[in-house]
Design an enzyme around this catalytic site. Structure first.
Site, mmCIF file in Angstrom:
data_model
loop_
_atom_site.group_PDB
_atom_site.id
_atom_site.type_symbol
_atom_site.label_atom_id
_atom_site.label_comp_id
_atom_site.label_asym_id
_atom_site.label_seq_id
_atom_site.Cartn_x
_atom_site.Cartn_y
_atom_site.Cartn_z
ATOM 1 N N CYS A 24 9.474 1.562 3.901
ATOM 2 C CA CYS A 24 10.376 0.486 4.308
ATOM 3 C C CYS A 24 11.797 0.988 4.499
ATOM 4 O O CYS A 24 12.629 0.309 5.098
ATOM 5 C CB CYS A 24 10.349 -0.648 3.297
ATOM 6 N N GLU A 79 -4.835 -4.175 -1.951
ATOM 7 C CA GLU A 79 -6.278 -3.926 -1.913
ATOM 8 C C GLU A 79 -6.625 -2.641 -1.171
ATOM 9 O O GLU A 79 -7.766 -2.174 -1.232
ATOM 10 C CB GLU A 79 -6.992 -5.113 -1.256
ATOM 11 N N SER A 114 5.157 -6.901 4.106
ATOM 12 C CA SER A 114 5.542 -7.164 5.489
ATOM 13 C C SER A 114 6.357 -8.447 5.605
ATOM 14 O O SER A 114 6.390 -9.282 4.691
ATOM 15 C CB SER A 114 4.288 -7.286 6.364
ATOM 16 N N PHE A 141 0.810 -1.222 0.000
ATOM 17 C CA PHE A 141 0.000 0.000 0.000
ATOM 18 C C PHE A 141 0.838 1.264 0.000
ATOM 19 O O PHE A 141 0.380 2.314 -0.440
ATOM 20 C CB PHE A 141 -0.927 0.021 1.230
ATOM 21 N N LYS A 201 -0.907 -7.732 -9.087
ATOM 22 C CA LYS A 201 -1.888 -7.817 -8.014
ATOM 23 C C LYS A 201 -1.548 -6.720 -7.013
ATOM 24 O O LYS A 201 -0.741 -6.902 -6.113
ATOM 25 C CB LYS A 201 -1.846 -9.201 -7.357
ATOM 26 N N GLU A 244 9.222 -3.636 13.706
ATOM 27 C CA GLU A 244 9.097 -2.534 12.755
ATOM 28 C C GLU A 244 7.831 -1.758 13.106
ATOM 29 O O GLU A 244 6.737 -2.335 13.152
ATOM 30 C CB GLU A 244 9.019 -3.059 11.327
#
Length: 497
Positions: free
Chosen positions: A282, A177, A227, A150, A174, A382
């Site tokens: 990240c 979402e 993740s 995302f 893909k 994290e």
């Protein structure tokens, strides 16, 4: 009426027949922006079959024509840069300036993909043995898949499908979402640039759809960013099904601050690198390591961080936007509470942040901790929020040991005026991407994104030369042409003569 997102299958945008849908919400208001389908098994099969069929003709397209497609595409992306940034800001909550940066870093990779001809050149040598020549050719793999997160809905899809397709592959995207509007628009522009039907497919969904792609026998390679738990799952599942996988996972990025560093530059860069994009990068700096007398700057850091204010993407004064979801906010709040309970000193607490006019937003103010130790939850996990933790050591050697003992190795930086300290740090630190007086050292596309240790599962990394290798096979051809000379008898060894 709520927008229903279509999927791209065989060059056509069509509404899914799925009975399961995912709401795409504005993180500043919780208003539903659109509904994304969970692709049905039939739609997944149709997309894979289309990509597989398109590969047969696309791989034969001259590489110069594939490069020209990328040239047309980067031109369209630049024309629609601001439009893309607004779509991105609306669905992620990023500030408009940050959203524009997201789009631009993706465009840079498309520009690099336009140079694919030189990147896919093989090697040749004549007379490797008497009158025998050898050449290596780089050829495409087949159908590749990208599973994107995302936090960078423009940049990371553009890390993947342009290079894969430029190398002669076909691709199934893909996207996350949580913000699929931007990737859909990227795909629309790619079709407008002249991409043939079936070269790019876009499917929506969640874990079930990802697993269907990971295990399908016609998929050759998987690119993933996300993740740690999902990255481990993608890598293990994909490789168990004999696919190439590059999985970029979690991070715990340290900035090491030497006493001789430029204080104002340190504080400015540290605040931006920790709180920019609400800390949802990240490569965000979540850990500041103050060496020796530089610890005296922590109080001034706290004063400057306390002045930051999050806000809506249309507010030009907003330092950053909301977190992506209420669940993401609750997770960060839980870690902040754990830090307090474990004895860390909270110098700036953004737990109760509000933004006028947006009472339902996923807001979190800048948060700063001092006195953190490596055993605390704040350090071990994290955070992925606008939270910075401070650790203090006496020497550069201790700082390097601290960084190297961390299980992650995505990015790190050192701020100093000493060339000797910089040389020692960049040589000894066990992290894939190192900045010297650069807080977030994300490489430009002609290099590769090279996270180490628990931040990456796989071999070849994203974009640059390594990605071209990832998306291609090497074929080695050894040849000899005979004349009419008499044959001296059979060669019974493996030696070339």
């Amino acid at each position: 009426m709520t927008k229903v997102l279509p999927q791209l299958i065989n060059g056509e945008w069509s509404e899914s027949r799925s009975r399961e849908w995912i709401d795409v919400t504005d993180p500043a208001t919780q208003h539903v922006l659109a509904r994304a389908p969970k692709a049905t098994p039939e739609e997944i099969e149709a997309a894979i079959a289309s990509a597989k069929n398109a590969f047969l003709s696309w791989r034969e397209v001259p590489i110069s024509e594939r490069a020209r497609l990328m040239l047309r595409y980067q031109h369209l992306l630049k024309e629609h840069h601001d439009e893309l940034a607004e779509i991105l800001a609306r669905e992620t909550g990023k500030t408009l300036a940050d959203a524009k940066g997201d789009v631009w870093r993706g465009i840079e990779v498309v520009e690099h993909a336009a140079n694919v001809a030189s990147l896919m050149m093989g090697e040749t040598m004549e007379n490797v043995a008497r009158e025998i020549d050898t050449a290596s050719w780089m050829q495409p793999l087949g159908v590749c898949v990208g599973i994107t997160p995302f936090n960078f809905p423009a940049m990371i899809p553009l890390w993947m499908f342009p290079l894969a397709i430029a190398c002669g592959n076909t691709f199934i995207l893909k996207p996350s979402e949580q913000d699929p509007l931007t990737p859909n628009r990227l795909a629309e522009l790619f079709i407008e640039a002249g991409a043939p039907a079936g070269v790019l497919q876009v499917l929506h969904g969640a874990r079930e759809q990802v697993d269907a792609l990971l295990t399908h026998p016609d998929i050759r390679a998987i690119s993933f960013v996300g993740s740690v738990p999902v990255g481990q799952h993608v890598y293990r599942t994909g490789t168990a099904h004999l696919k190439r996988v590059q999985a970029f996972a979690g991070a715990k990025n340290h900035m090491v601050i030497m006493p001789d560093a430029h204080k104002d530059q340190v504080l400015s860069n540290l605040i931006g690198a920790s709180c920019g994009a609400a800390g949802q990068r990240c490569m965000a700096i979540s850990t500041a390591v103050f060496v020796g007398d530089s610890r005296a700057w922590i109080d001034e850091l706290a004063s400057q961080m306390a002045e930051l204010r999050p806000g809506h993407w249309q507010d030009p004064q907003a330092a950053y936007g909301p977190l992506i979801s209420p669940q993401a906010k609750q997770r960060v709040l839980h870690l902040i509470a754990a830090g307090k309970a474990e004895g860390a000193e909270c110098l700036v607490d953004g737990s109760h942040c509000t933004v006028a006019g947006y009472p339902d937003g996923n807001w979190l103010g800048p948060t700063l901790f001092r006195g953190v130790t490596p055993t605390m939850s704040l350090y071990r996990e994290e955070i992925f929020g606008p939270v910075l933790i401070c650790l203090e050591v006496e020497t550069l050697e201790q700082a390097i040991a601290l960084v190297n003992n961390n299980p992650y190795g995505n990015g790190t930086s050192l701020f100093t005026r000493s060339g000797g300290a910089a040389r020692q740090f960049q040589h000894a630190v066990e992290v894939g991407q190192v900045g010297i007086n650069v807080p977030i050292p994300v490489p430009l596309p002609f290099f590769s994104f090279t996270g180490w240790k628990g931040s990456f599962y796989g071999d070849l990394h994203a974009y640059g030369k390594q990605a071209v290798r990832f998306y291609s096979e090497t074929k080695t051809v050894t040849s000899r042409w005979f004349d009419d000379a008499p044959v001296s008898g059979p060669n019974m060894t493996i030696q070339l003569k």
